[in-house]
Design a protein around this motif. Structure first.
Motif, PDB file in Angstrom:
ATOM      1  N   THR A  27       7.251  -9.579  19.591  1.00 31.23           N
ATOM      2  CA  THR A  27       7.799  -9.282  18.269  1.00 31.23           C
ATOM      3  C   THR A  27       7.806  -7.786  18.029  1.00 31.23           C
ATOM      4  O   THR A  27       7.162  -7.024  18.759  1.00 31.23           O
ATOM      5  N   THR A  28       8.525  -7.365  16.992  1.00 32.38           N
ATOM      6  CA  THR A  28       8.592  -5.945  16.617  1.00 32.38           C
ATOM      7  C   THR A  28       8.049  -5.784  15.206  1.00 32.38           C
ATOM      8  O   THR A  28       8.441  -6.519  14.297  1.00 32.38           O
ATOM      9  N   LEU A  29       7.157  -4.824  15.045  1.00 36.94           N
ATOM     10  CA  LEU A  29       6.603  -4.485  13.735  1.00 36.94           C
ATOM     11  C   LEU A  29       7.231  -3.187  13.253  1.00 36.94           C
ATOM     12  O   LEU A  29       7.519  -2.287  14.051  1.00 36.94           O
ATOM     13  N   ALA A  30       7.448  -3.091  11.945  1.00 34.89           N
ATOM     14  CA  ALA A  30       7.967  -1.865  11.339  1.00 34.89           C
ATOM     15  C   ALA A  30       7.096  -1.504  10.147  1.00 34.89           C
ATOM     16  O   ALA A  30       6.823  -2.366   9.298  1.00 34.89           O
ATOM     17  N   LEU A  31       6.661  -0.280  10.085  1.00 36.21           N
ATOM     18  CA  LEU A  31       5.825   0.183   8.976  1.00 36.21           C
ATOM     19  C   LEU A  31       6.544   1.322   8.251  1.00 36.21           C
ATOM     20  O   LEU A  31       6.821   2.363   8.851  1.00 36.21           O
ATOM     21  N   SER A  32       6.870   1.089   6.978  1.00 35.11           N
ATOM     22  CA  SER A  32       7.421   2.162   6.137  1.00 35.11           C
ATOM     23  C   SER A  32       6.297   2.711   5.273  1.00 35.11           C
ATOM     24  O   SER A  32       5.454   1.952   4.777  1.00 35.11           O
ATOM     25  N   PHE A  33       6.292   4.038   5.089  1.00 39.94           N
ATOM     26  CA  PHE A  33       5.251   4.642   4.261  1.00 39.94           C
ATOM     27  C   PHE A  33       5.806   5.828   3.488  1.00 39.94           C
ATOM     28  O   PHE A  33       6.850   6.404   3.833  1.00 39.94           O
ATOM     29  N   ASP A  34       5.092   6.174   2.422  1.00 39.30           N
ATOM     30  CA  ASP A  34       5.456   7.282   1.543  1.00 39.30           C
ATOM     31  C   ASP A  34       4.964   8.571   2.185  1.00 39.30           C
ATOM     32  O   ASP A  34       3.761   8.808   2.270  1.00 39.30           O
ATOM     33  N   HIS A  35       5.924   9.402   2.600  1.00 35.50           N
ATOM     34  CA  HIS A  35       5.555  10.606   3.358  1.00 35.50           C
ATOM     35  C   HIS A  35       4.955  11.697   2.480  1.00 35.50           C
ATOM     36  O   HIS A  35       4.525  12.734   2.993  1.00 35.50           O
ATOM     37  N   ARG A  36       4.894  11.495   1.160  1.00 40.16           N
ATOM     38  CA  ARG A  36       4.205  12.473   0.309  1.00 40.16           C
ATOM     39  C   ARG A  36       2.703  12.431   0.517  1.00 40.16           C
ATOM     40  O   ARG A  36       2.029  13.457   0.431  1.00 40.16           O
ATOM     41  N   LEU A  37       2.171  11.228   0.762  1.00 42.45           N
ATOM     42  CA  LEU A  37       0.719  11.097   0.902  1.00 42.45           C
ATOM     43  C   LEU A  37       0.297  10.510   2.245  1.00 42.45           C
ATOM     44  O   LEU A  37      -0.890  10.484   2.561  1.00 42.45           O
ATOM     45  N   VAL A  38       1.266  10.013   3.021  1.00 44.63           N
ATOM     46  CA  VAL A  38       0.954   9.470   4.343  1.00 44.63           C
ATOM     47  C   VAL A  38       1.751  10.276   5.368  1.00 44.63           C
ATOM     48  O   VAL A  38       2.976  10.208   5.407  1.00 44.63           O
ATOM     49  N   ASP A  39       1.031  11.038   6.181  1.00 44.06           N
ATOM     50  CA  ASP A  39       1.739  11.813   7.202  1.00 44.06           C
ATOM     51  C   ASP A  39       1.957  10.951   8.447  1.00 44.06           C
ATOM     52  O   ASP A  39       1.510   9.802   8.520  1.00 44.06           O
ATOM     53  N   GLY A  40       2.662  11.509   9.412  1.00 47.04           N
ATOM     54  CA  GLY A  40       2.988  10.752  10.615  1.00 47.04           C
ATOM     55  C   GLY A  40       1.776  10.286  11.388  1.00 47.04           C
ATOM     56  O   GLY A  40       1.781   9.189  11.962  1.00 47.04           O
ATOM     57  N   GLU A  41       0.722  11.075  11.397  1.00 49.36           N
ATOM     58  CA  GLU A  41      -0.480  10.687  12.150  1.00 49.36           C
ATOM     59  C   GLU A  41      -1.127   9.450  11.534  1.00 49.36           C
ATOM     60  O   GLU A  41      -1.455   8.483  12.235  1.00 49.36           O
ATOM     61  N   LEU A  42      -1.305   9.466  10.198  1.00 48.15           N
ATOM     62  CA  LEU A  42      -1.950   8.343   9.528  1.00 48.15           C
ATOM     63  C   LEU A  42      -1.100   7.077   9.660  1.00 48.15           C
ATOM     64  O   LEU A  42      -1.616   6.003   9.991  1.00 48.15           O
ATOM     65  N   GLY A  43       0.192   7.199   9.419  1.00 50.56           N
ATOM     66  CA  GLY A  43       1.059   6.033   9.533  1.00 50.56           C
ATOM     67  C   GLY A  43       1.056   5.458  10.938  1.00 50.56           C
ATOM     68  O   GLY A  43       1.039   4.233  11.129  1.00 50.56           O
ATOM     69  N   SER A  44       1.055   6.325  11.938  1.00 50.39           N
ATOM     70  CA  SER A  44       1.061   5.874  13.332  1.00 50.39           C
ATOM     71  C   SER A  44      -0.246   5.182  13.690  1.00 50.39           C
ATOM     72  O   SER A  44      -0.248   4.181  14.417  1.00 50.39           O
TER      73      SER A  44
END
Length: 499
Positions: free
Chosen positions: A462-479
């Motif tokens: 399966t494929t997972l997709a995570l959308s996040f608010d880039h004002r408070l979640v940077d690429g490192e945290l989201g990843s």
């Protein structure tokens, strides 16, 4: 037209069943005039911008009038039902008799009453003024239902634009008196039509006020609505006939065949009014998409071990009678990932210019229902055991499908899961639920060739997709969050080692 005794009639007003909602649509009446009701009995179901809610009556008595038919949008604070409570002690009676509004077709307005001398009118207050038209007395609206909050009276309503579908009920006697004195503009009469005809007009996008009635007593019929949808047949211009030439016999003039008018009984277009849950969802998604800068990341994983664990849990005696499916373990995986990366469970406070990190997880589950997309949430999901989480998920889904989700169940979410895989979709770019910083989308689980232990084998992928608010979640945290969820679903034993 039925008139009720002033001292024994109470008016039940449309309550604010959410947080500052200004209107609600009456979906269904469960009582009719003449029915006996008791305190706490549900009398109707209404739909707000957040949910469908059943309204209990706070009186004992006999129903004397239903002021609005089903399908009408009514302002909060407007009286919707009158109950004769003769013999009941306490409570404030209404200040005036109210005319009953039939569900099928309103009765014609009576003749205007005799005019009072102007001096007498100036001294005496209007005893027959409708309660719905008066402003609430005191600092704010009084709560009608236990457990529902009300907005303060200082809150200003957003100005409305365009034609209004909300009905403000004014008795016909008041309208006639205003017209007679000329002191206020006349109230526009509501077009007469039966509920099936109103529904047809609603489905076809026809404003009944523009329809010419052909039925008895000015009632609009189905044929009138269809005639309003079908364009008028173009007038056929007669072709000019030349004068006959001298000594030439004129041939008979042949009238051209009439052009057949196509039938519009089946509309080629259907217009659906945007209101209720759909209207609220549209506004929320637009606000979220253009306020929070979205970033979406994807990962494709092998979930074969997770599916095996699901089958084992179905046989576990502690999970008997509970709904056990992949969503349960995905929800648990996300909760573990949030525990390991708490900054993802936060919101952006624009006014205070602060990031608010939540130390609890109200886990939202996006649910597609006949009324539209709902996102109820499981309160304090992080504190639940796996059986408790399974029970909460089962109740949440069942309640949403039955249309019984309460407004409170959709408030206060912190992070959301949306399962687009149930529709056979591989993945997507989900939009954040307003006020949240992350949303996880689950794609369809399919048997695919996969490199497993150095060999290509069929595996559940399966494929997972995570959308996040880039004002408070940077690429490192989201990843990190997405990688943690993926790792748990590939190796479910991490649910133990990371918990």
């Amino acid at each position: 037209m039925t008139t009720m005794t002033e001292a024994s009639v109470r008016e039940f007003k449309m309550p604010d069943v959410g947080e500052g909602l200004t209107e609600a649509e009456i979906l269904k009446w469960y009582v009719q005039p003449g029915d006996t009701v008791t305190d706490g009995q549900v009398v109707c179901e209404v739909e707000t911008a957040k949910a469908a809610v059943e309204l209990p009556i706070p009186y004992d008595g006999v129903v004397r009038a239903l002021h609005f038919p089903e399908g009408t949008t009514v302002d909060v604070g407007m009286s919707i039902i009158a109950v004769d409570v003769a013999g009941e002690a306490g409570g404030d009676p209404v200040a005036a008799p109210v005319a009953e509004v039939p569900a099928q077709a309103p009765a014609q307005a009576p003749a205007a009453p005799e005019k009072k001398p102007e001096a007498a009118q100036a001294e005496a207050p209007r005893a027959d003024a409708p309660q719905a038209a008066a402003k609430p007395v005191g600092s704010g609206r009084q709560p009608v239902l236990v457990g529902y909050g009300v907005a303060a009276s200082s809150t200003k309503r957003r100005p409305r634009k365009g034609p209004q579908t909300t009905v403000s009920r004014v008795p016909d006697t008041i309208q006639a008196e205003l017209n007679g004195h000329g002191g206020a503009p006349a109230v526009k009469e509501r077009p007469l039509a039966k509920p099936p005809v109103r529904k047809l007009a609603k489905d076809l996008g026809v404003d009944l006020a523009t329809v010419v009635p052909s039925g008895p007593d000015g009632i609009i019929t189905r044929a009138d609505v269809h005639a309003a949808v079908a364009p008028a047949a173009p007038a056929t211009e007669a072709a000019p006939v030349a004068e006959p030439a001298p000594q030439v016999t004129q041939a008979p003039v042949t009238t051209p065949a009439a052009v057949p008018v196509p039938s519009y009984d089946t509309a080629r277009e259907t217009r659906v009014p945007v209101k209720g849950v759909r209207k609220a969802t549209a506004a929320a998604m637009v606000g979220s998409a253009f306020t929070a800068p979205h970033v979406t990341e994807f990962v494709t994983i092998d979930v074969t071990r997770t599916l095996k664990l699901v089958e084992e849990l179905k046989q576990d005696k502690d999970m008997q009678g509970l709904r056990v499916n992949p969503l349960l373990l995905i929800a648990r995986a996300l909760l573990v990932a949030v525990k390991r990366n708490p900054e993802i469970n936060a919101s952006w406070d624009e006014a205070a210019q602060e990031i608010v990190v939540k130390h609890y997880v109200n886990l939202g589950i996006a649910a597609a229902t006949p009324r539209g997309l709902l996102v109820p949430n499981i309160k304090d999901a992080q504190a639940k055991t796996l059986p408790q989480l399974a029970e909460s998920l089962g109740e949440l889904v069942s309640t949403a499908r039955e249309g019984r989700t309460s407004p409170a169940a959709m408030q206060g979410g912190t992070v959301t899961i949306t399962n687009v895989g149930v529709f056979g979709v591989d993945t997507g770019t989900p939009i954040l639920n307003p006020g949240e910083s992350a949303i996880l989308a689950i794609g369809a689980i399919k048997l695919q060739p996969w490199v497993h232990k150095g060999k290509v084998k069929p595996r559940q992928v399966t494929t997972l997709a995570l959308s996040f608010d880039h004002r408070l979640v940077d690429g490192e945290l989201g990843s990190r969050v997405l990688a943690d969820v993926a790792a748990i679903l590939e190796q479910p034993k991490k649910l133990i080692t990371w918990s």
